[in-house]
Design an enzyme around this catalytic site. Structure first.
Site, short mmCIF file in Angstrom:
data_model
loop_
_atom_site.label_atom_id
_atom_site.label_comp_id
_atom_site.label_asym_id
_atom_site.label_seq_id
_atom_site.Cartn_x
_atom_site.Cartn_y
_atom_site.Cartn_z
N ASN A 176 0.88 -1.16 0.00
CA ASN A 176 0.00 0.00 0.00
C ASN A 176 0.93 1.22 0.00
OD1 ASN A 176 -1.82 2.01 0.48
ND2 ASN A 176 -2.60 1.17 2.41
N LYS B 190 3.15 0.58 3.16
CA LYS B 190 2.79 -0.47 4.13
C LYS B 190 2.86 -1.80 3.40
CE LYS B 190 -0.15 2.44 6.91
NZ LYS B 190 -1.14 3.37 6.37
N ARG C 77 -2.72 -2.07 -3.20
CA ARG C 77 -3.90 -1.27 -2.96
C ARG C 77 -3.83 -0.08 -3.92
NH1 ARG C 77 -5.89 1.25 2.77
NH2 ARG C 77 -7.82 2.14 1.98
N HIS D 116 -16.48 2.77 9.05
CA HIS D 116 -15.01 2.64 9.06
C HIS D 116 -14.47 3.96 9.59
CE1 HIS D 116 -11.02 1.37 7.34
NE2 HIS D 116 -10.83 2.65 7.61
N ASN E 285 -8.29 7.41 10.87
CA ASN E 285 -7.81 8.75 10.52
C ASN E 285 -8.53 9.22 9.25
OD1 ASN E 285 -6.14 10.93 11.14
ND2 ASN E 285 -4.72 10.31 9.53
N GLY E 286 -8.73 8.30 8.32
CA GLY E 286 -9.70 8.51 7.24
C GLY E 286 -10.98 7.82 7.69
N ARG F 52 -9.28 15.93 7.39
CA ARG F 52 -10.15 16.31 6.25
C ARG F 52 -11.49 16.83 6.76
NH1 ARG F 52 -9.57 10.59 3.26
NH2 ARG F 52 -7.62 10.16 4.32
N ASP G 251 -5.52 13.18 16.21
CA ASP G 251 -5.58 11.86 16.83
C ASP G 251 -6.72 11.79 17.85
OD1 ASP G 251 -3.19 9.50 17.33
OD2 ASP G 251 -4.82 9.69 18.76
N MET G 252 -7.64 10.88 17.63
CA MET G 252 -8.82 10.79 18.50
C MET G 252 -8.44 10.52 19.95
SD MET G 252 -12.02 11.09 18.81
CE MET G 252 -12.98 10.98 17.31
N ASN H 220 -11.41 0.72 18.62
CA ASN H 220 -10.78 0.95 19.93
C ASN H 220 -11.45 1.98 20.83
OD1 ASN H 220 -8.38 -0.76 19.52
ND2 ASN H 220 -7.98 0.66 17.85
N GLU I 24 -7.66 -5.09 5.46
CA GLU I 24 -7.62 -4.80 4.02
C GLU I 24 -6.55 -5.62 3.31
OE1 GLU I 24 -7.31 -0.97 5.62
OE2 GLU I 24 -8.82 -0.11 4.30
#
Ligand code: AMP
Length: 389
Positions: free
Chosen positions: A8, A15, A91, A206, A209-210, A239, A281-282, A330, A376
């Site tokens: 990817n 990745k 990907r 889903h 981060n995206g 975004r 970052d959440m 998470n 994925e």
């Protein structure tokens, strides 16, 4: 055994995963034996390799896609041993309207995919650079492209179009939808694991981060929150998500912003990062006491709820709600807040089950609520395996 590599390739990262599979008679389900990534492609690249419970980090210094791939190859050689890489799966963010399934890549298809770069300028060129580098590094392996858009090609016209003059639709200005490999994996997993959800109306969130959402029925996409690009729909790490196009016109006319400035704004400086002024970052935002962090999380939750309602309506109801992605898998606090007040849809959850790590089924009402780890890479590895036969 033979080996399959999945790649990817992004602008500054690659990745990868390594799978082994048996020879002959279909080879069986590929078994993942290593995962890793190169970060910081350019002046300061680093390779991270996880294998057999260990994690190794190697500084590569200056490296482009080609040098990065060579470093991956060197790093995985001891793991591969005598097992040759017979297939490489990639990907690819955009398959346009023509690719409904993974495709064996050749020069002709690469040229066609390069023609789609204007539709995904931030990702497609890097995906293709990774493919070209892999073709050189593994000349004897088949190269298979797996498209993030392919899964959504099944959605109906009303969810494929914008209300623009028809010529733009014909030209390719469509709602493509993305994260298709994740939806493919999750919808397949749900159907295989829960026989009562065969052909069911499943809304998948889903959230990473995206972030995007999709209504799936019988493993086919009905509607998704992302559209022409991966900026539409939910707010994300950096975004905007859905935004009135007149805001863009306003910025052009009153702030003198050009296309590149606007692209940076809506893709890289907005979302959770832009709203909070703290982080994309959440986890960081959930731990923060700042009002701006709380407001960014509130907005994220509100938009996810809104999309659940919209997608349930598109599916004619909802039988299951599935959370996946880094946040979905998470962040129990986000799942709890998203589900709050959705009793009218039949969505209720058990607070303890939701907080318990590893509990998959957390719903208590008529709608199954599931937490599923997406994969994925496995979708890509399976696609390569099926082409290898
Ligand atoms: P992804 O892009 O799918 O890797 O997801 C990345 C996002 O997941 C980031 O916003 C992380 O902060 C978030 N995330 C990962 N673990 C947790 C956690 N334990 N609690 C809250 N958010 C998390």
């Amino acid at each position: 055994m033979s080996a399959i590599l999945t790649l990817n390739a992004g602008s500054s990262s690659i990745k990868f995963s390594v799978y082994l599979r048996g020879e002959g008679d279909g080879g069986g389900e590929p078994e993942e034996v290593a995962v890793g990534q190169i970060d910081g492609l350019g002046p300061d690249a680093k390779l991270i390799l996880k294998h057999d419970g260990t994690k190794a980090v190697t500084d590569l210094g200056q490296a482009d896609h080609k040098a990065g791939l060579k470093a991956i190859l060197d790093a995985i050689q001891p793991i591969l041993g005598d097992n040759a890489v017979t297939g490489v799966g990639h990907r690819v963010v955009h398959g346009g309207t023509g690719h409904l399934a993974p495709a064996v890549l050749n020069d002709e298809i690469l040229t066609e995919l390069a023609g789609l770069e204007p539709l995904a300028p931030l990702h497609q060129p890097h995906n293709l650079a990774g493919i070209r580098a892999a073709m050189e590094a593994f000349p004897d392996a088949i190269q298979v492209g797996c498209f993030d858009t392919a899964f959504h090609r099944s959605h109906p016209f009303v969810n494929d179009t914008y209300a623009l003059p028809r010529k733009f639709f014909e030209e390719g200005v469509r709602r493509y939808g993305f994260h298709g490999l994740s939806y493919d994996y999750v919808s397949g997993y749900v159907e295989e694991t829960y026989p009562d959800l065969q052909d069911a109306r499943v809304v998948i969130a889903h959230l990473g981060n995206g972030a995007s959402m999709c209504c799936v029925k019988g493993r086919r996409s009905i509607a998704s929150s992302m559209g022409f690009s991966a900026v539409d729909g939910l707010p994300m790490g950096t975004r905007t998500g859905q935004i009135d196009p007149s805001v863009i016109l306003y910025l052009m006319d009153n702030h003198g912003m050009a296309s590149k400035d606007i692209s940076d704004l809506i893709y890289k400086q907005s979302g959770l990062l832009g709203m909070s002024g703290i982080s994309n970052d959440m986890r960081t935002l959930l731990e923060s006491d700042a009002e701006s962090a709380k407001e960014a999380v509130d907005y994220f939750v509100a938009r996810v709820k809104r999309e659940i309602g919209a997608l349930a309506a598109m599916g004619g109801g909802i039988d299951a709600l599935v959370f996946t992605g880094g946040i979905g898998e998470n962040a129990w606090q986000i799942r709890e807040r998203v589900c709050e007040g959705l009793e009218f849809l039949g969505v209720t959850i058990d607070a303890d089950a939701n907080q318990a790590r590893g509990t998959e089924s957390i719903g208590t009402g008529p709608v199954k609520v599931l937490v599923v780890q997406t994969d994925e890479e496995r979708v890509i590895a399976r696609a390569v395996a099926s082409h290898l036969g």
